[in-house]
Design a protein around this motif. Structure first.
Motif, mmCIF file in Angstrom:
data_model
loop_
_atom_site.group_PDB
_atom_site.id
_atom_site.type_symbol
_atom_site.label_atom_id
_atom_site.label_comp_id
_atom_site.label_asym_id
_atom_site.label_seq_id
_atom_site.Cartn_x
_atom_site.Cartn_y
_atom_site.Cartn_z
ATOM 1 N N ARG A 12 1.974 -2.628 -1.352
ATOM 2 C CA ARG A 12 1.858 -1.359 -1.817
ATOM 3 C C ARG A 12 3.467 -0.683 -1.951
ATOM 4 O O ARG A 12 3.699 0.398 -2.613
ATOM 5 C CB ARG A 12 1.227 -0.346 -0.663
ATOM 6 C CG ARG A 12 -0.278 -0.465 -1.037
ATOM 7 C CD ARG A 12 -0.877 0.378 0.218
ATOM 8 N NE ARG A 12 -2.474 0.404 -0.045
ATOM 9 C CZ ARG A 12 -3.529 0.775 0.663
ATOM 10 N NH1 ARG A 12 -3.274 1.083 1.997
ATOM 11 N NH2 ARG A 12 -4.545 0.511 0.290
ATOM 12 N N CYS A 68 -7.822 2.027 -6.612
ATOM 13 C CA CYS A 68 -6.985 1.691 -7.376
ATOM 14 C C CYS A 68 -5.525 1.618 -6.589
ATOM 15 O O CYS A 68 -5.119 2.739 -6.187
ATOM 16 C CB CYS A 68 -6.732 2.589 -8.495
ATOM 17 S SG CYS A 68 -5.193 2.262 -9.328
ATOM 18 N N GLU A 69 -4.890 0.535 -6.090
ATOM 19 C CA GLU A 69 -3.971 0.361 -5.214
ATOM 20 C C GLU A 69 -2.762 0.849 -6.000
ATOM 21 O O GLU A 69 -1.582 1.350 -5.197
ATOM 22 C CB GLU A 69 -3.864 -1.144 -4.963
ATOM 23 C CG GLU A 69 -4.730 -1.639 -3.947
ATOM 24 C CD GLU A 69 -4.324 -1.150 -2.614
ATOM 25 O OE1 GLU A 69 -5.196 -1.319 -1.734
ATOM 26 O OE2 GLU A 69 -3.220 -0.674 -2.493
ATOM 27 N N CYS A 70 -2.538 0.830 -7.400
ATOM 28 C CA CYS A 70 -1.272 1.135 -7.776
ATOM 29 C C CYS A 70 -0.951 2.639 -8.046
ATOM 30 O O CYS A 70 0.303 3.098 -7.869
ATOM 31 C CB CYS A 70 -1.389 0.590 -9.205
ATOM 32 S SG CYS A 70 -1.557 -1.290 -9.109
ATOM 33 N N GLU A 71 -2.094 3.511 -8.185
ATOM 34 C CA GLU A 71 -1.860 4.971 -8.709
ATOM 35 C C GLU A 71 -1.470 5.551 -7.397
ATOM 36 O O GLU A 71 -0.544 6.477 -7.294
ATOM 37 C CB GLU A 71 -3.287 5.408 -9.099
ATOM 38 C CG GLU A 71 -3.140 6.661 -9.820
ATOM 39 C CD GLU A 71 -1.928 6.945 -10.625
ATOM 40 O OE1 GLU A 71 -1.542 6.082 -11.428
ATOM 41 O OE2 GLU A 71 -1.544 8.082 -10.788
ATOM 42 N N PRO A 72 -2.021 5.913 -6.184
ATOM 43 C CA PRO A 72 -3.502 5.437 -5.808
ATOM 44 C C PRO A 72 -4.498 6.041 -6.361
ATOM 45 O O PRO A 72 -4.487 7.405 -6.340
ATOM 46 C CB PRO A 72 -3.421 5.302 -4.195
ATOM 47 C CG PRO A 72 -2.507 6.280 -3.769
ATOM 48 C CD PRO A 72 -1.428 6.644 -5.084
ATOM 49 N N VAL A 108 -1.584 9.597 -1.567
ATOM 50 C CA VAL A 108 -2.809 9.925 -2.121
ATOM 51 C C VAL A 108 -2.933 11.523 -2.419
ATOM 52 O O VAL A 108 -3.195 11.813 -3.574
ATOM 53 C CB VAL A 108 -4.019 9.720 -1.046
ATOM 54 C CG1 VAL A 108 -5.213 10.237 -1.423
ATOM 55 C CG2 VAL A 108 -4.123 8.199 -1.155
ATOM 56 N N TYR A 148 -0.906 2.321 6.879
ATOM 57 C CA TYR A 148 -1.179 2.413 5.392
ATOM 58 C C TYR A 148 -0.193 1.530 4.668
ATOM 59 O O TYR A 148 -0.689 1.138 3.341
ATOM 60 C CB TYR A 148 -0.720 3.792 5.103
ATOM 61 C CG TYR A 148 -1.275 4.280 3.547
ATOM 62 C CD1 TYR A 148 0.122 4.007 2.394
ATOM 63 C CD2 TYR A 148 -2.371 4.328 3.014
ATOM 64 C CE1 TYR A 148 -0.435 4.253 0.958
ATOM 65 C CE2 TYR A 148 -2.697 4.376 1.710
ATOM 66 C CZ TYR A 148 -1.595 4.716 0.738
ATOM 67 O OH TYR A 148 -2.105 4.712 -0.559
ATOM 68 N N ARG A 195 7.011 3.698 -7.481
ATOM 69 C CA ARG A 195 7.130 3.984 -8.927
ATOM 70 C C ARG A 195 7.742 5.072 -9.280
ATOM 71 O O ARG A 195 8.026 4.956 -10.378
ATOM 72 C CB ARG A 195 5.541 4.005 -9.397
ATOM 73 C CG ARG A 195 4.625 2.560 -9.171
ATOM 74 C CD ARG A 195 3.351 2.603 -9.516
ATOM 75 N NE ARG A 195 3.050 2.860 -10.851
ATOM 76 C CZ ARG A 195 1.806 3.306 -11.522
ATOM 77 N NH1 ARG A 195 1.039 3.295 -10.729
ATOM 78 N NH2 ARG A 195 1.958 3.645 -12.735
ATOM 79 N N VAL A 218 -9.052 3.242 -0.682
ATOM 80 C CA VAL A 218 -8.265 3.107 -1.824
ATOM 81 C C VAL A 218 -8.844 2.246 -2.947
ATOM 82 O O VAL A 218 -9.124 1.199 -2.673
ATOM 83 C CB VAL A 218 -6.927 2.757 -1.522
ATOM 84 C CG1 VAL A 218 -6.124 2.418 -2.908
ATOM 85 C CG2 VAL A 218 -6.136 3.798 -0.872
ATOM 86 N N SER A 230 4.124 -1.964 -5.595
ATOM 87 C CA SER A 230 3.080 -1.546 -6.894
ATOM 88 C C SER A 230 2.619 -0.194 -6.606
ATOM 89 O O SER A 230 1.954 0.475 -7.489
ATOM 90 C CB SER A 230 1.962 -2.603 -6.502
ATOM 91 O OG SER A 230 1.158 -2.091 -5.386
ATOM 92 N N GLN A 231 2.834 0.512 -5.700
ATOM 93 C CA GLN A 231 2.570 1.992 -5.670
ATOM 94 C C GLN A 231 3.775 2.874 -5.222
ATOM 95 O O GLN A 231 4.051 3.953 -5.690
ATOM 96 C CB GLN A 231 1.463 2.150 -4.507
ATOM 97 C CG GLN A 231 0.856 3.391 -4.382
ATOM 98 C CD GLN A 231 -0.099 3.655 -3.024
ATOM 99 O OE1 GLN A 231 0.194 4.384 -2.431
ATOM 100 N NE2 GLN A 231 -1.049 2.832 -2.888
#
Lengths: 540, 174
Positions: free
Chosen positions: B92, A440-444, A411, B87, B99, A438, B95-96
């Protein structure tokens, strides 16, 4: 004519050019209104490849332009160091390439002279074995490769920061506000008629000058002043992957000899672009399967495994070029022109046409120089290269930020990228539970950041949040976060349940438009499931 | 200063031509003295310039795996099959957290080994190789370390100065 004091300049167009002009003009003490018919960076800038580059191709026409471009890249890097990230290119040389190893390296040796202006590094020559060790996915037939680096940037965020900086300097911003007419007084353009797309009717504002920074809509705006400007719009499509599928950027060549780029862009990959004449509505662009195939075919010559990667979505935008441009191509050393329409019978109207994002600061500087002359004001020195953009003042220690506020590194790192030294203020001002929640999970993207953006960053609609924070842009394509994000908007704006549902529906419809050509297999089925669930849940 | 683009183009190409001649002469001399030494030298130099930013090589195994990393469609089923650890919710990871290859360091404090990746992978409808992804992160961090990428200084390198007199702007039409 209204009784209020006129603006010195009404800048029409909230892309990188318009936002840059608004900032420069405001910093030079002009009273500025920036209007944008949709959201900041939703036009041509939206289709940007996301790079601040030094214009190596100009070395074949004019070395001075490359030097200026690299110098300006350095200015941009200094005023927004948090926002820019290195993009390191491999230029693979395949057998039979238009330019061989030696010719390409000579160009890079020349470019190396200007790299230091933008904190770039000199090129590296890699033989075939070295290139394949660096990136095993390359076409094994390659002869060798050469590296070159540029800067990547979140284009939408860059526009936002320029607009916010303009606002800090006293400018007024109005998004989702279209210009429906230009008024004259004594033959000169002296007023702008505005219509809000969010309701609220029409309004006329007085202006001593109007800057046309509308890109593909430039001829439309000129026509309101009785000026004919012919454009030759070119549609460009990019494919967006949900992650970095390579660690290095790749220079590609399409079947028609055009150059394309595969750019690892922060935590995504941008691949493209196309270049086709387009005379339709720039707001109704669609990505076709042919365009997707064109891009993939170019890529698989260099990266044969490209089709094993899932495309998340695609975007399309229109690049404006003057219709007479091609005729004068050999006569021009830069891609942009500042046009004072006084001799077209429209004194007070100035258009800035063409250009590239990499030179936006210089383009804005030249435009405001002209605006000052049109206004009859004495010259004032430009300061946009000296004043940091919001967040660009001092470096951020991400682990320290994460530890102090009790947020995960994932984050904190993304907050630092987008907000720079403003991340600390953002977290301090947020409720403790919202710093970690959170959305937006992807960014987050956390609830704290969404709320901050809605309150302070000119967010009027759900799609605006994507451009501010990348919320809704990851692997889930907004399916998980559209509703939670919309609820924050609803809370802050006092929307009804019905209004919120309409917002989510409109958002899903607009995102769907960009995806049919690229959705495959399980992703398509998943999207149907989510959309169905949202319809059942929210009566959308 | 008036623009004379054709002359400028001729001058640009002429400069490139001169550089080309010098380049070929230099390459000829290098071939005589460094034959066979280019591979390691090139990789060393690349790593010297870009290693601190974590723009580094991919192994053949990593390249082969990367295509599968993007299969996640955020359905959330893995979260039902394997409980989260702090966490780390299973989804995650694809998808997070994976990346951005230069940013894998953000996982350094996360309890990745506390998640039952096999159970999560067993229910994945698109075949995301979750256990292998966990291994991917571990191996890459072991090779590159867990410190953040070093930001490049925004100060120009010594010996370069911005121009004292800005060049003339493009001609204004009108």
């Amino acid at each position: 004519m209204p009784g209020t004091q006129p603006y010195d300049v009404v800048v029409v167009g909230g892309g990188i050019t318009g936002a840059g002009v608004a900032r420069d003009a405001a910093l030079r003490g002009l009273r500025v209104l920036l209007v944008e018919q949709r959201d900041l960076a939703s036009g041509t800038t939206w289709g940007s490849s996301g790079m601040i580059h030094g214009g190596i191709r100009y070395l074949e026409r004019d070395w001075e332009t490359t030097r200026i471009s690299c110098l300006d890249g350095g200015h941009i890097q200094r005023i927004a160091p948090n926002l820019l990230f290195p993009v390191v290119f491999l230029i693979p040389i395949l057998p039979g390439a238009k330019r061989g190893m030696e010719t390409t390296e000579v160009g890079l040796e020349a470019y190396d002279r200007y790299q230091p202006f933008k904190a770039g590094r000199p090129h590296v020559r890699l033989d075939r074995a070295a290139a394949l060790r660096l990136e095993p996915g390359l076409n094994p037939a390659l002869v060798g490769a050469l590296s070159m680096d540029e800067w990547g940037v979140d284009a939408a965020r860059l526009v936002t920061l320029n607009a916010l900086s303009a606002r800090e300097a006293g400018a007024e911003l109005r998004t989702w506000t279209e210009v429906v007419g230009l008024g004259r007084e004594g033959g000169a353009v002296r007023s702008v008629r505005l219509r809000s797309r969010l309701g609220g009717g029409e309004e006329t504002v007085a202006a001593r000058a109007v800057c046309n920074a509308t890109g593909p809509w430039a001829s439309e705006l000129c026509a309101m002043a009785g000026v004919r400007m012919r454009l030759r719009p070119a549609k460009g499509v990019h494919l967006i992957y949900d992650r970095r599928i390579t660690n290095v950027a790749l220079a590609l060549e399409a079947v028609d000899g055009r150059g394309l780029l595969l750019v690892p862009h922060a935590n995504a990959t941008i691949l493209g672009t196309t270049d086709d004449d387009y005379y339709g509505d720039p707001e109704q662009l669609e990505v076709t399967e042919d365009e997707v195939e064109y891009i993939l075919q170019a890529t698989e010559r260099v990266l044969p495994s490209i089709r094993t990667h899932r495309i998340a979505h695609a975007n399309a935008a229109v690049r404006p070029t003057l219709h007479e441009w091609r005729r004068y191509e050999d006569d021009l050393t830069r891609d942009y022109r500042v046009v004072d329409h006084r001799d077209d019978g429209a004194a007070g109207l100035v258009s800035i046409i063409g250009g590239k994002m990499s030179m936006f600061r210089k383009m804005a500087e030249d435009t405001v120089d002209v605006l000052l002359r049109v206004l009859g004001r004495p010259p004032v020195a430009c300061r946009t290269h000296l004043v940091p953009l919001p967040g660009g003042g001092s470096p951020v220690d991400v682990p320290e930020l994460a530890s102090r506020f009790g947020v995960p590194l994932a984050v904190a790192a993304r907050l630092a990228l987008r907000h720079g030294d403003g991340a600390e203020t953002l977290l301090e001002g947020a409720a403790a539970p919202e710093r970690q929640a959170v959305v937006c999970e992807c960014e987050p993207v956390t609830l704290a950041e969404v709320r901050h953006s809605v309150r302070h960053e000119q967010v009027e609609r759900l799609e605006d949040l994507y451009r501010r924070t990348r919320c809704t842009g990851g692997a889930c394509l907004g399916m998980r976060c559209a509703w939670p994000a919309a609820r924050v908007l609803a809370q802050e704006r006092g929307w009804s349940q019905r209004r919120t549902e309409e917002e989510v529906r409109d958002f899903l419809d607009s995102r769907w438009r960009d995806r049919p050509a690229v959705l495959q297999g399980a992703a398509a089925a998943q999207e149907e499931l989510y959309r169905g669930a949202m319809c059942a849940m929210g009566d959308v | 200063m008036s623009e004379r683009p054709r002359l400028r183009r001729a001058a640009a190409l002429s400069r490139l031509g001169a550089l080309y001649g010098r380049h070929l002469a230099r390459r000829g001399a290098l071939r005589l003295t460094r034959h066979g030494a280019d591979t390691e030298a090139g990789l060393r130099r690349f790593d010297e310039l870009y290693g601190p930013a974590r723009i580094t090589a991919l192994s053949a195994g990593e390249r082969e795996q990367l295509g599968a990393h993007g299969r996640c469609v955020a359905c959330g089923l893995c979260g039902f099959a394997a409980p989260r650890a702090g966490y780390v919710r299973p989804e995650r990871l694809p998808s997070q957290l994976t990346r951005s290859l230069p940013d894998l360091w953000v996982t350094r404090d996360l309890p990745l080994d506390a998640v039952d990746w096999r159970a999560a992978a067993a229910v994945c409808p698109t075949g995301v190789p979750l256990p292998a992804m966990r291994g991917f992160v571990r191996e890459r961090l072991a090779r590159e370390g867990v410190e953040p990428p070093v930001p490049r200084s925004s100060v120009p390198l010594p010996g370069t100065e911005p121009p004292t007199a800005p060049p003339a702007p493009p001609p204004v039409v009108g």
